[in-house]
Each structure stands twice: as C-alpha cells, then as structure tokens.
Design an enzyme around this catalytic site. Structure first.
Site, PDB file in Angstrom:
ATOM      1  CD  GLU A 173      -6.423 -16.951   1.827  1.00  0.00           C
ATOM      2  OE1 GLU A 173      -7.598 -16.907   2.211  1.00  0.00           O
ATOM      3  OE2 GLU A 173      -5.823 -18.001   1.553  1.00  0.00           O
ATOM      4  CG  ASN A 221      -1.939   6.221  -0.232  1.00  0.00           C
ATOM      5  OD1 ASN A 221      -1.632   7.338  -0.604  1.00  0.00           O
ATOM      6  ND2 ASN A 221      -2.673   5.389  -0.962  1.00  0.00           N
ATOM      7  CE  LYS A 222      -1.876  -0.620   5.458  1.00  0.00           C
ATOM      8  NZ  LYS A 222      -1.774  -2.067   5.696  1.00  0.00           N
ATOM      9  CG  PHE A 229      -4.686   5.518   2.304  1.00  0.00           C
ATOM     10  CD1 PHE A 229      -3.840   6.097   3.233  1.00  0.00           C
ATOM     11  CD2 PHE A 229      -5.077   4.191   2.508  1.00  0.00           C
ATOM     12  CE1 PHE A 229      -3.390   5.386   4.339  1.00  0.00           C
ATOM     13  CE2 PHE A 229      -4.628   3.470   3.600  1.00  0.00           C
ATOM     14  CZ  PHE A 229      -3.783   4.074   4.521  1.00  0.00           C
ATOM     15  CG  ASP A 289      -4.330  -6.357   8.706  1.00  0.00           C
ATOM     16  OD1 ASP A 289      -4.114  -6.446   7.483  1.00  0.00           O
ATOM     17  OD2 ASP A 289      -5.458  -6.563   9.199  1.00  0.00           O
ATOM     18  CE1 TYR A 301     -14.451   2.172   4.351  1.00  0.00           C
ATOM     19  CE2 TYR A 301     -12.198   1.346   4.450  1.00  0.00           C
ATOM     20  CZ  TYR A 301     -13.537   1.150   4.175  1.00  0.00           C
ATOM     21  OH  TYR A 301     -13.975  -0.070   3.721  1.00  0.00           O
ATOM     22  CG  ASP A 302      -7.351   8.888   5.641  1.00  0.00           C
ATOM     23  OD1 ASP A 302      -7.596   8.304   6.715  1.00  0.00           O
ATOM     24  OD2 ASP A 302      -6.221   8.895   5.122  1.00  0.00           O
ATOM     25  CG  ASN A 316      -1.848   1.113   1.322  1.00  0.00           C
ATOM     26  OD1 ASN A 316      -1.471   2.239   1.036  1.00  0.00           O
ATOM     27  ND2 ASN A 316      -3.073   0.846   1.733  1.00  0.00           N
TER      28      ASN A 316
HETATM   29  P1  ITT Z   1      -0.845  -4.089   2.820  1.00  0.00           P
HETATM   30  O1  ITT Z   1      -0.075  -4.422   1.566  1.00  0.00           O
HETATM   31  O2  ITT Z   1      -0.033  -3.318   3.829  1.00  0.00           O
HETATM   32  O3  ITT Z   1      -1.566  -5.272   3.403  1.00  0.00           O
HETATM   33  P2  ITT Z   1      -3.524  -3.096   2.352  1.00  0.00           P
HETATM   34  O4  ITT Z   1      -4.102  -1.853   1.717  1.00  0.00           O
HETATM   35  O5  ITT Z   1      -3.932  -4.433   1.787  1.00  0.00           O
HETATM   36  O6  ITT Z   1      -1.931  -2.985   2.320  1.00  0.00           O
HETATM   37  P3  ITT Z   1      -4.793  -3.719   4.856  1.00  0.00           P
HETATM   38  O7  ITT Z   1      -4.987  -5.147   4.506  1.00  0.00           O
HETATM   39  O8  ITT Z   1      -4.250  -3.392   6.216  1.00  0.00           O
HETATM   40  O9  ITT Z   1      -3.789  -2.988   3.877  1.00  0.00           O
HETATM   41  O10 ITT Z   1      -6.155  -2.983   4.561  1.00  0.00           O
HETATM   42  C1  ITT Z   1      -6.426  -1.830   5.193  1.00  0.00           C
HETATM   43  C2  ITT Z   1      -7.516  -1.064   4.483  1.00  0.00           C
HETATM   44  O11 ITT Z   1      -8.136  -0.260   5.505  1.00  0.00           O
HETATM   45  C3  ITT Z   1      -6.901  -0.087   3.499  1.00  0.00           C
HETATM   46  O12 ITT Z   1      -6.865  -0.591   2.193  1.00  0.00           O
HETATM   47  C4  ITT Z   1      -7.822   1.136   3.657  1.00  0.00           C
HETATM   48  O13 ITT Z   1      -8.979   0.991   2.859  1.00  0.00           O
HETATM   49  C5  ITT Z   1      -8.224   1.076   5.119  1.00  0.00           C
HETATM   50  N1  ITT Z   1      -7.291   1.882   5.936  1.00  0.00           N
HETATM   51  C6  ITT Z   1      -6.255   1.441   6.695  1.00  0.00           C
HETATM   52  N2  ITT Z   1      -5.591   2.468   7.252  1.00  0.00           N
HETATM   53  C7  ITT Z   1      -6.207   3.578   6.833  1.00  0.00           C
HETATM   54  C8  ITT Z   1      -5.994   4.955   7.046  1.00  0.00           C
HETATM   55  O14 ITT Z   1      -4.972   5.397   7.768  1.00  0.00           O
HETATM   56  N3  ITT Z   1      -6.818   5.804   6.474  1.00  0.00           N
HETATM   57  C9  ITT Z   1      -7.843   5.385   5.718  1.00  0.00           C
HETATM   58  N4  ITT Z   1      -8.118   4.115   5.442  1.00  0.00           N
HETATM   59  C10 ITT Z   1      -7.301   3.201   5.993  1.00  0.00           C
END
Ligand code: ITT
Length: 193
Positions: A41, A12-13, A151, A70, A153-154, A10
C-alpha cells in the site's frame, strides 16, 4: 552482468526506464519477469516515502537490489495537488478526458497555469538501506489536451521552453527532458560509481 529489479506495475514507466537503461550493462528485471503481482500500500505522504515503501518491499521479497519510482503532477490551480494522489485523482473521473477538462477549467478560472512533474526513485540494496534520487520538470497546463504518446497527464503538460505537450513527444524525446529521466540518470551515475 548485475541484476536490478524495477518494482513497478506501470507498463509505460517500464518502457521509459528500459529505454534509458538500454546503454548500460545491467540486467533490468521487471515484476512480470519474476511473476510478482502483489504490491504494498502506498501510504506515504511524499513521493520519497512511497518510492521507499515500494523498493524496500521489492528487495525484501526477492533479495535482488531493487528500485521503484513514485511520481505525479502538482498543479498550481489545484493548490499544487494531486501530487502523490495523481493516480487516484485521474481514476476518480469517468475518463482521462473528463479529468483533463476539469483541470483546464480550474486553470482558466484561477488564471494559474503552472505545474510540475516530480519523480522520486528509491534504491534499496540492503535491508532497509535506501538512497533517493529526485527529478522535477517545470511547465504549465496546456489550453487543450493534445498528443497520443506517453501516459497519465502527458496530454495536458507543456514543459518550460517547449510548445508541445509531453504526449506529443515520442518516448525518446520525452526521455531527453522528463522528471523520470533526470532521476534515473542520477541513479545510473550512482550505480556506475
Ligand atoms: P507503480 O506500479 O510504479 O507504482 P503507478 O502508476 O501506480 O505505478 P505512481 O503511484 O507513481 O505509479 O502514480 C503515478 C501517477 O502519476 C501515474 O499513474 C500517472 O497518472 C501520473 N504520472 C507519473 N509520471 C507521469 C508521466 O511521466 N507522465 C504523465 N503522468 C505521469
């Protein structure tokens, strides 16, 4: 300089976490740096379980100390879901805007505004030995989607004691209060000791 792998696809993370790590003398590697594209998975029932699945996978694949995040949103009007299914829930709508509209409608119908974001970070430094760090931020669902930063739900989440959505805050300001920065700060304190 010590190397540490952040196991995430991700972008943005990665941006948020790299900014927090900037001040520390650690080489933070991403999956892109190592040309890794496979991911496990996420079959866990909790954020902690899924974070551990990802950090164990990254460590086993590379031998480099690895952490994973996560995270997701839990919404009172949806019986505190989607939680660990946050990404899948958002992707089940035709657009993010359609998802936000549906959530805002459920908040209005049930008169329940509360919500929180949670991040669990798992750090794996040895075979199957991991440590978990959690971060949570309480708030409410906004009456309308607003903002262009961040990104997921922000645009519909307003933190307690704020009147702007997280998407109205630039990364630096989001990082001052976010669930992710709370968990990452605990990780950094652990690594510094
Ligand atoms: P990884 O590769 O790190 O797993 P991912 O997007 O699949 O990336 P997650 O499985 O943790 O990550 O899913 C988290 C989801 O929750 C992410 O795609 C967003 O839709 C939401 N989310 C998590 N943190 C958020 C944040 O800080 N602000 C807004 N939405 C967030």
């Amino acid at each position: 300089m010590r190397q540490l792998l952040f196991f995430s696809n991700n972008k943005n993370k990665i941006i948020e976490i790299k900014k927090i790590f900037d001040k520390f003398n650690l080489e933070l590697l991403s999956l892109n740096d190592l040309k890794i594209s496979e991911e496990p998975e996420e079959s866990g029932q909790t954020f902690e379980e899924n974070a551990k699945i990802k950090s164990d996978y990254g460590f086993n694949k590379t031998g480099i100390p690895c952490f994973a995040d996560d995270s997701g949103i839990c919404i009172e009007s949806l019986n505190w879901k989607p939680g660990v299914l946050s990404k899948r829930f958002l992707n089940s709508f035709k657009s993010n805007e359609a998802c936000f509209e549906s959530i805002i409608k459920s908040v209005k119908m049930k008169s329940k505004q509360n919500a929180y974001f949670k991040t669990s970070i798992s750090l794996t430094v040895k075979d199957n030995q991991s440590v978990i760090f959690n971060g949570k931020i309480d708030g409410k669902i906004s009456e309308q989607a607003k903002g262009r930063f961040g990104f997921g739900y922000d645009p519909i989440f307003i933190s307690k004691n704020y009147n702007k959505t997280l998407a109205e805050l630039p990364t630096k300001e989001k990082n001052e209060i976010s669930h992710r920065s709370i968990a990452v700060t605990k990780l950094i304190n652990f690594l510094s000791n």
